[in-house]
Design a protein around this motif. Structure first.
Motif, PDB file in Angstrom:
ATOM      1  N   ASP A   1       0.379  -4.426   3.757  1.00 56.98           N
ATOM      2  CA  ASP A   1       1.733  -4.017   4.127  1.00 56.98           C
ATOM      3  C   ASP A   1       2.755  -4.819   3.325  1.00 56.98           C
ATOM      4  OD1 ASP A   1       0.867  -2.202   5.985  1.00 56.98           O
ATOM      5  OD2 ASP A   1       1.565  -3.311   7.749  1.00 56.98           O
ATOM      6  N   LEU A   2       3.873  -4.199   3.035  1.00 58.64           N
ATOM      7  CA  LEU A   2       4.976  -4.892   2.377  1.00 58.64           C
ATOM      8  C   LEU A   2       5.812  -5.630   3.417  1.00 58.64           C
ATOM      9  CD1 LEU A   2       6.120  -2.006   0.012  1.00 58.64           C
ATOM     10  CD2 LEU A   2       4.790  -4.027  -0.640  1.00 58.64           C
ATOM     11  N   ILE A   3       6.273  -6.819   3.069  1.00 56.60           N
ATOM     12  CA  ILE A   3       7.168  -7.587   3.940  1.00 56.60           C
ATOM     13  C   ILE A   3       8.588  -7.402   3.435  1.00 56.60           C
ATOM     14  CG2 ILE A   3       7.788  -9.867   4.811  1.00 56.60           C
ATOM     15  CD1 ILE A   3       4.870 -10.700   4.322  1.00 56.60           C
ATOM     16  N   CYS A   4       9.473  -6.963   4.315  1.00 57.60           N
ATOM     17  CA  CYS A   4      10.856  -6.664   3.933  1.00 57.60           C
ATOM     18  C   CYS A   4      11.829  -7.422   4.833  1.00 57.60           C
ATOM     19  CB  CYS A   4      11.133  -5.164   4.064  1.00 57.60           C
ATOM     20  SG  CYS A   4       9.991  -4.099   3.157  1.00 57.60           S
TER      21      CYS A   4
ATOM     22  N   THR B   1       2.485   2.558   1.142  1.00 60.76           N
ATOM     23  CA  THR B   1       2.844   3.930   0.774  1.00 60.76           C
ATOM     24  C   THR B   1       4.332   4.231   0.962  1.00 60.76           C
ATOM     25  OG1 THR B   1       2.145   4.610   2.994  1.00 60.76           O
ATOM     26  CG2 THR B   1       0.543   4.884   1.214  1.00 60.76           C
ATOM     27  N   ASP B   2       5.048   3.345   1.703  1.00 63.70           N
ATOM     28  CA  ASP B   2       6.488   3.547   1.930  1.00 63.70           C
ATOM     29  C   ASP B   2       7.348   2.817   0.899  1.00 63.70           C
ATOM     30  OD1 ASP B   2       6.326   5.239   4.111  1.00 63.70           O
ATOM     31  OD2 ASP B   2       6.269   3.608   5.568  1.00 63.70           O
ATOM     32  N   LYS B   3       6.729   2.270  -0.129  1.00 69.32           N
ATOM     33  CA  LYS B   3       7.471   1.464  -1.116  1.00 69.32           C
ATOM     34  C   LYS B   3       8.636   2.238  -1.730  1.00 69.32           C
ATOM     35  CE  LYS B   3       6.818  -1.318  -5.312  1.00 69.32           C
ATOM     36  NZ  LYS B   3       7.759  -0.605  -6.187  1.00 69.32           N
ATOM     37  N   ASP B   4       8.395   3.457  -2.159  1.00 73.12           N
ATOM     38  CA  ASP B   4       9.459   4.233  -2.807  1.00 73.12           C
ATOM     39  C   ASP B   4      10.607   4.521  -1.840  1.00 73.12           C
ATOM     40  OD1 ASP B   4       8.038   4.233  -5.143  1.00 73.12           O
ATOM     41  OD2 ASP B   4       7.203   6.250  -4.886  1.00 73.12           O
ATOM     42  N   LYS B   5      10.286   4.775  -0.582  1.00 72.45           N
ATOM     43  CA  LYS B   5      11.328   5.033   0.411  1.00 72.45           C
ATOM     44  C   LYS B   5      12.157   3.782   0.671  1.00 72.45           C
ATOM     45  CE  LYS B   5       8.770   8.599   2.991  1.00 72.45           C
ATOM     46  NZ  LYS B   5       8.190   8.927   4.321  1.00 72.45           N
ATOM     47  N   ILE B   6      11.488   2.643   0.774  1.00 70.28           N
ATOM     48  CA  ILE B   6      12.186   1.380   1.040  1.00 70.28           C
ATOM     49  C   ILE B   6      13.163   1.061  -0.085  1.00 70.28           C
ATOM     50  CG2 ILE B   6      11.836  -1.139   1.045  1.00 70.28           C
ATOM     51  CD1 ILE B   6      11.456   0.039   3.759  1.00 70.28           C
ATOM     52  N   GLU B   7      12.763   1.348  -1.305  1.00 71.95           N
ATOM     53  CA  GLU B   7      13.620   1.045  -2.447  1.00 71.95           C
ATOM     54  C   GLU B   7      14.926   1.835  -2.431  1.00 71.95           C
ATOM     55  OE1 GLU B   7      10.971   1.774  -5.693  1.00 71.95           O
ATOM     56  OE2 GLU B   7      10.364  -0.334  -5.831  1.00 71.95           O
ATOM     57  N   LYS B   8      14.969   2.915  -1.657  1.00 67.74           N
ATOM     58  CA  LYS B   8      16.184   3.729  -1.563  1.00 67.74           C
ATOM     59  C   LYS B   8      17.202   3.152  -0.580  1.00 67.74           C
ATOM     60  CE  LYS B   8      13.694   8.091  -2.371  1.00 67.74           C
ATOM     61  NZ  LYS B   8      13.350   9.402  -1.742  1.00 67.74           N
TER      62      LYS B   8
END
Length: 346
Positions: A167-170, A302-309
């Motif tokens: 998972d990505l940590i944000c 898999t949500d990386k592209d969405k998070i970048e928005k």
């Protein structure tokens, strides 16, 4: 109270969360309406329909705030908003609050009206109802206790225990600003003590860090942005005690480790300037300062592209297997164990 100190445990030796664990370990949930009790930003109840989220925060004069430099209206606003933040950290929406006030004889009706003016402003901005509370006398200055009730669909609630390896940590916003604002206020207060009543503190160019300390905001906008992108975090909490502490909470409850990159931690320019002026390590201030009330959360890779928005969200690391532990990765690639060095009331 017993007088035998030899066999007793000092609260400071186990800290706030160790104390909570110890005091609440023998309280099983007996009612079917109680879905989740102690251990997250809010308790989860269900009486049919949406989940009900409940959280409580208490602020004590001399521990959480100093009225020599904290305006009463700001204090009222902050006491409400920090509770709203807990509800947003569960991916919910705050709906009602109750307010308990304990005040010593040095406070007047007008003083308390100032506190409630701040609470009222917070309720207006966030669409929350103040539905009750209590007032009483205090022998130890001012005490404010706020309970916030919120709601969320059962399938939308996010706890601290859902993070998975990869998972990505944000994190939202920037970190360390509230802490540096506190350092500035304490310095100017100390300087004022050695001067006459005409002393004027020097706050020019530092308005942002002062506001982050005195009048923080809950990140409703980030929760709404995540929903708009169809993202449900796997784990989430707000950064009240410092990034280090919150990372360890998520990893402990999710049974994972983590890697966070020093050069990815978001820090505002005013925060950096203030840390330099105080000769403080900037990363240490950002990792351990606390009271930022930003959202720390994890999402699937898999949500990386969405998070970048999403404006105002930074990816700062990733979740690992538990045996790898929790570490901060320096600019040179070295790893330093993450330790909980943030706010501890005891």
């Amino acid at each position: 109270m017993t007088q035998n100190k030899a066999s007793e445990t000092e609260i400071s030796s186990i800290g706030e969360f160790g104390l909570i664990d110890r005091l609440t370990k023998d309280f099983p949930l007996r009612n079917t309406e109680s879905k989740k009790g102690v251990g997250d930003d809010a308790a989860i109840l269900n009486f049919g329909g949406e989940d009900v989220l409940v959280t409580t925060d208490m602020l004590l004069e001399g521990i959480h705030f100093d009225l020599r430099y904290v305006p009463l209206k700001h204090l009222g606003y902050k006491s409400a908003v920090v509770n709203f933040s807990d509800i947003y950290a569960m991916n919910g929406t705050p709906k009602q609050i109750t307010v308990g006030i304990g005040a010593s004889s040095r406070f007047t009706v007008e003083h308390l009206e100032e506190i409630y003016a701040g609470i009222r402003l917070a309720c207006e901005i966030y669409g929350v109802d103040m539905v009750g509370g209590d007032t009483c006398a205090s022998r130890s200055g001012l005490v404010i206790s706020v309970t916030c009730i919120g709601t969320a669909k059962a399938e939308d609630v996010v706890c601290r225990d859902g993070a998975k390896p990869t998972d990505l940590i944000c994190v939202s916003g920037d970190l360390g600003a509230a802490y540096m604002g506190l350092q500035l206020l304490e310095r100017e207060n100390a300087v004022a003590a050695g001067h006459g009543p005409d002393f004027q503190p020097d706050f020019a160019g530092r308005e942002y860090i002062l506001e982050r300390q005195l009048k923080p905001e809950a990140r409703r906008d980030i929760v709404e942005a995540l929903r708009a992108e169809g993202i449900k975090p796997t784990a989430m909490m707000d950064v009240s005690d410092g990034l280090s502490s919150e990372l360890l909470h998520i990893c402990k409850q999710s049974d994972t480790g983590c890697r966070v990159f020093e050069d990815r931690i978001p820090i505002d320019y005013q925060t950096a300037c203030m840390a330099e002026e105080f000769n403080m390590n900037l990363v240490t201030a950002a990792m351990n300062g606390g009271e930022d009330y930003e959202l720390l959360f994890t999402v699937p890779l898999t949500d990386k592209d969405k998070i970048e928005k999403i404006k105002g969200v930074r990816m700062i690391g990733y979740v690992t297997q538990p045996e790898l532990g929790c570490a901060l990765v320096g600019r040179d690639g070295s790893e330093i164990p993450v330790k909980a060095q943030g706010w501890n009331a005891f």
